[in-house]
Design a protein around this motif. Structure first.
Motif, PDB file in Angstrom:
ATOM      1  N   THR A  50      33.905  71.834 136.590  1.00  0.00           N
ATOM      2  CA  THR A  50      34.537  72.916 135.832  1.00  0.00           C
ATOM      3  C   THR A  50      33.488  73.883 135.307  1.00  0.00           C
ATOM      4  O   THR A  50      33.623  75.106 135.425  1.00  0.00           O
ATOM      5  N   TYR A 104      32.863  77.847 136.592  1.00  0.00           N
ATOM      6  CA  TYR A 104      32.965  78.998 135.688  1.00  0.00           C
ATOM      7  C   TYR A 104      31.621  79.681 135.487  1.00  0.00           C
ATOM      8  O   TYR A 104      31.566  80.895 135.246  1.00  0.00           O
ATOM      9  N   LYS A 146      31.592  81.989 138.331  1.00  0.00           N
ATOM     10  CA  LYS A 146      32.532  83.096 138.109  1.00  0.00           C
ATOM     11  C   LYS A 146      31.966  84.097 137.108  1.00  0.00           C
ATOM     12  O   LYS A 146      32.077  85.316 137.298  1.00  0.00           O
ATOM     13  N   TYR A 170      44.355  77.675 135.866  1.00  0.00           N
ATOM     14  CA  TYR A 170      43.412  78.758 135.579  1.00  0.00           C
ATOM     15  C   TYR A 170      42.381  78.890 136.697  1.00  0.00           C
ATOM     16  O   TYR A 170      41.901  79.977 136.978  1.00  0.00           O
ATOM     17  N   MET A 171      42.023  77.774 137.299  1.00  0.00           N
ATOM     18  CA  MET A 171      41.124  77.811 138.450  1.00  0.00           C
ATOM     19  C   MET A 171      41.421  76.608 139.339  1.00  0.00           C
ATOM     20  O   MET A 171      41.729  75.533 138.845  1.00  0.00           O
ATOM     21  N   ASP A 182      39.732  78.868 144.985  1.00  0.00           N
ATOM     22  CA  ASP A 182      39.115  80.028 144.348  1.00  0.00           C
ATOM     23  C   ASP A 182      37.599  79.930 144.408  1.00  0.00           C
ATOM     24  O   ASP A 182      36.891  80.929 144.594  1.00  0.00           O
TER      25      ASP A 182
END
Length: 644
Positions: free
Chosen positions: A243, A247, A250, A487-488, A492
């Motif tokens: 996680t 992020y 991202k 959310y992800m 993605d």
């Protein structure tokens, strides 16, 4: 931000324990130490994890935060012209009223609805919860060395969650609002709240520091840790190293993107101009995730796209978790969607919020019978779904035929989109409902009532199957329905990796952390659904266009399109401000007997064309939402976003 900073100061003096209070407002009325001592929430792993659980509980459910919701703000969706739909955030964005985010109860990011301990999804919105949760993380980080007694493993897991959440709540706000004060300390009651408003890139640097710390501290799999074994098999929503790395990537990719590098502007001249170094950092973070996944070192994997009937989302025998079940489950004892592909989800509840209004906002009013607000895919967006051979519709070699426009399309088209002739009702359709047995979505068809059917020529069913209607009843209580949009998810990560690597060296771009090239990553997703690979004819900007088209198809209607157009500096460009309908006449199936015996994809049509429904009148100010006016009145340096 007066309320925000006051809450920081008070929480710094008191305790934000998960079981201590019911809302931020209630807590501010209490004496700082009236409930429990300073030490209690932080003294051991159990107590401190309970404190952190409240932060998880604050994550809004984007699609079910109110009875009638909207979350797709790009060129992907349009609503029916009903009074209820006119109030939604998506419609307000269409008319350029971006101020509506601040008090729109139907929008997950709104500034109201802060109730950290409530289990009611309608009590959660992002903005107010974000500042509250950031204050909680700072307080806990400050207190852990002073009060915590436990093992190093326990402390690392706790700190990893706290650093992740501090970075993540800031990052999500930055996507809408741009640079903000980065609050990474507890503010004392006597401290002036004149924190500088940072640029987007300065904020991204701070987010990156927190996410790096989180990635170093969080476990790969909670079930394999000593603390995690106490909740074995129930850790699927908890943060992991994956996680944090995802992020982190991202955050770097968004910082590298054209908007953040060149500023808000119209014209689209810089849409392919990224920062190379930030793109490399993004690629490395994503590459580390993908390498671990590809080598089977994580619990994450892509869901299966394997169906006996893709129109009805009927998965093949032996498939544990299907593509459809990333978003909607039924007949599985209320199982939360997402499976092993979901990387970040918040907690949700099933029956009441799934059934009432949400699951029936994707089809015609007469057989769905919920609030008259329908999520309709725009024809301009559906055109992103290319051909089964992998080529876009407008490519001269694609084989697209306007007489047979639904034939040989990307398999995700048949999963996601209801087009003319698809069998919409599986059960017995009597009386007036019989007209919906087969979707009448040709011009003038039985499903083309602008107010109560489709104004675009399509319905969508990616997130909820069409059988969630009053006749088939797939969302009734006895089917145990549950809906959630992550959310992800892992797909993605592959998409963002492909984009970051494309910045570095086009289709053959890659990270040293991973064996896959950019084009390999895209083809992983196409192999999953049985679609043709990206053609080697694409290079440079044309290849980036294919990467972006793949993102549009794979992540369709999941709430990402607005931010993609925004960061690519395409939000204001004519191609992306038009919303259109698909018009055509039936040649096959005029009496619908054709559809009873044939695949609707084989139908022949005539006069296939798009017609404009509306054009959004955007300029450079629309690249950012306006800040709350009350926030900007606190001190001169906290300036409103340009144009607002």
């Amino acid at each position: 931000m007066n309320r925000i900073f006051k809450s920081f100061a008070v929480i710094a003096l008191g305790l934000a324990g998960a079981a201590t209070f019911t809302s931020c407002e209630d807590y501010l009325d209490k004496e700082p130490s009236s409930d429990i001592s300073d030490e209690t929430p932080f003294k051991d792993f159990t107590n401190m994890q309970g404190y952190i659980e409240e932060i998880y509980n604050c994550i809004p459910d984007k699609v079910k935060c109110y009875w009638t919701t909207s979350w797709n703000l790009g060129d992907d969706e349009i609503s029916t012209p009903q009074a209820e739909a006119e109030r939604t955030m998506q419609t307000q964005v269409d008319i350029g009223n971006f101020y509506a985010w601040q008090n729109n109860a139907q929008f997950w990011f709104a500034a109201d609805k802060k109730n950290p301990t409530s289990l009611n999804l309608h009590d959660r919105r992002f903005y107010g919860n974000a500042w509250y949760c950031i204050a909680k993380t700072n307080l806990a980080i400050d207190k852990i060395d002073e009060y915590f007694v436990g093992t190093k493993e326990e402390k690392d897991i706790l700190l990893g969650q706290l650093y992740f959440f501090r970075g993540w709540w800031h990052f999500e706000m930055m996507q809408f609002l741009g640079g903000l004060p980065y609050v990474n300390k507890t503010l004392s009651s006597g401290e002036s709240p004149r924190l500088p408003r940072l640029s987007y890139l300065e904020c991204a640097d701070s987010v990156a520091l927190d996410l790096k710390r989180a990635a170093e501290l969080l476990p790969m799999n909670w079930d394999e840790t000593t603390p995690g074994k106490k909740t074995f098999g129930k850790n699927e929503l908890r943060l992991t190293k994956i996680t944090a790395l995802a992020y982190l990537g991202k955050n770097y990719l968004w910082a590298a993107s054209p908007l953040m590098q060149h500023g808000a502007q119209t014209g689209g001249a810089h849409t392919y101009d990224y920062d190379q170094e930030l793109a490399r950092l993004a690629a490395d973070a994503f590459g580390e995730v993908i390498d671990l996944v590809e080598k089977g070192k994580t619990q994450y994997e892509l869901a299966k796209f394997d169906y006996t009937n893709v129109y009805d989302h009927q998965k093949s025998s032996g498939v544990e978790y299907s593509y459809s079940e990333l978003f909607y489950t039924s007949r599985r004892n209320w199982l939360q969607p997402g499976g092993k592909e979901a990387i970040l989800r918040g907690p949700t509840v099933a029956w009441n919020f799934t059934r009432w209004n949400y699951s029936r906002t994707f089809g015609p009013y007469e057989i769905c019978e919920r609030d008259p607000h329908f999520h309709l895919p725009t024809a301009n967006y559906v055109a992103n779904y290319g051909m089964a051979n992998g080529l876009p519709l407008d490519d001269p070699d694609s084989g697209f035929d306007e007489k047979h426009p639904f034939k040989n399309r990307d398999p995700r088209f048949y999963h996601d989109i209801i087009f003319d002739g698809v069998k919409y009702i599986n059960g017995e359709a009597k009386g007036n409902n019989a007209k919906f047995k087969y979707a009448g979505l040709a011009t003038g068809g039985s499903g083309r009532d602008i107010a109560n059917g489709s104004r675009t020529g399509y319905w969508m069913q990616k997130l909820v199957p069409h059988t969630a209607n009053k006749i088939d009843g797939e969302d009734e209580y006895d089917k145990n329905p549950n809906a959630y949009v992550p959310y992800m998810r892992l797909a993605d990560v592959y998409l963002m990796y492909a984009e970051a690597c494309a910045v570095l060296n086009g289709p053959s771009g890659k990270s040293s952390k991973c064996d896959l090239t950019s084009i390999d990553a895209i083809n992983r997703l196409r192999d999953r659904v049985g679609c043709g690979h990206v053609s080697t004819k694409f290079s440079g900007n044309s290849y980036m266009d294919e990467v972006r088209r793949e993102r549009a198809v794979e992540l369709a209607f999941e709430g990402f399109r607005f931010h993609d157009l925004q960061r690519w500096l395409l939000l204001t460009e004519p191609k992306y401000t038009r919303k259109t309908s698909q018009e055509f006449l039936r040649v096959s199936g005029a009496d619908e007997s054709f559809f009873a015996e044939n695949d609707p994809a084989e139908a022949e049509v005539a006069e296939f064309r798009e017609e404009e429904i509306l054009t959004r009148n955007f300029d450079s100010k629309h690249y950012w939402f306006p800040l709350l006016r009350d926030d900007t009145y606190i001190y001169a340096e906290f300036e409103q976003n340009p144009g607002w």
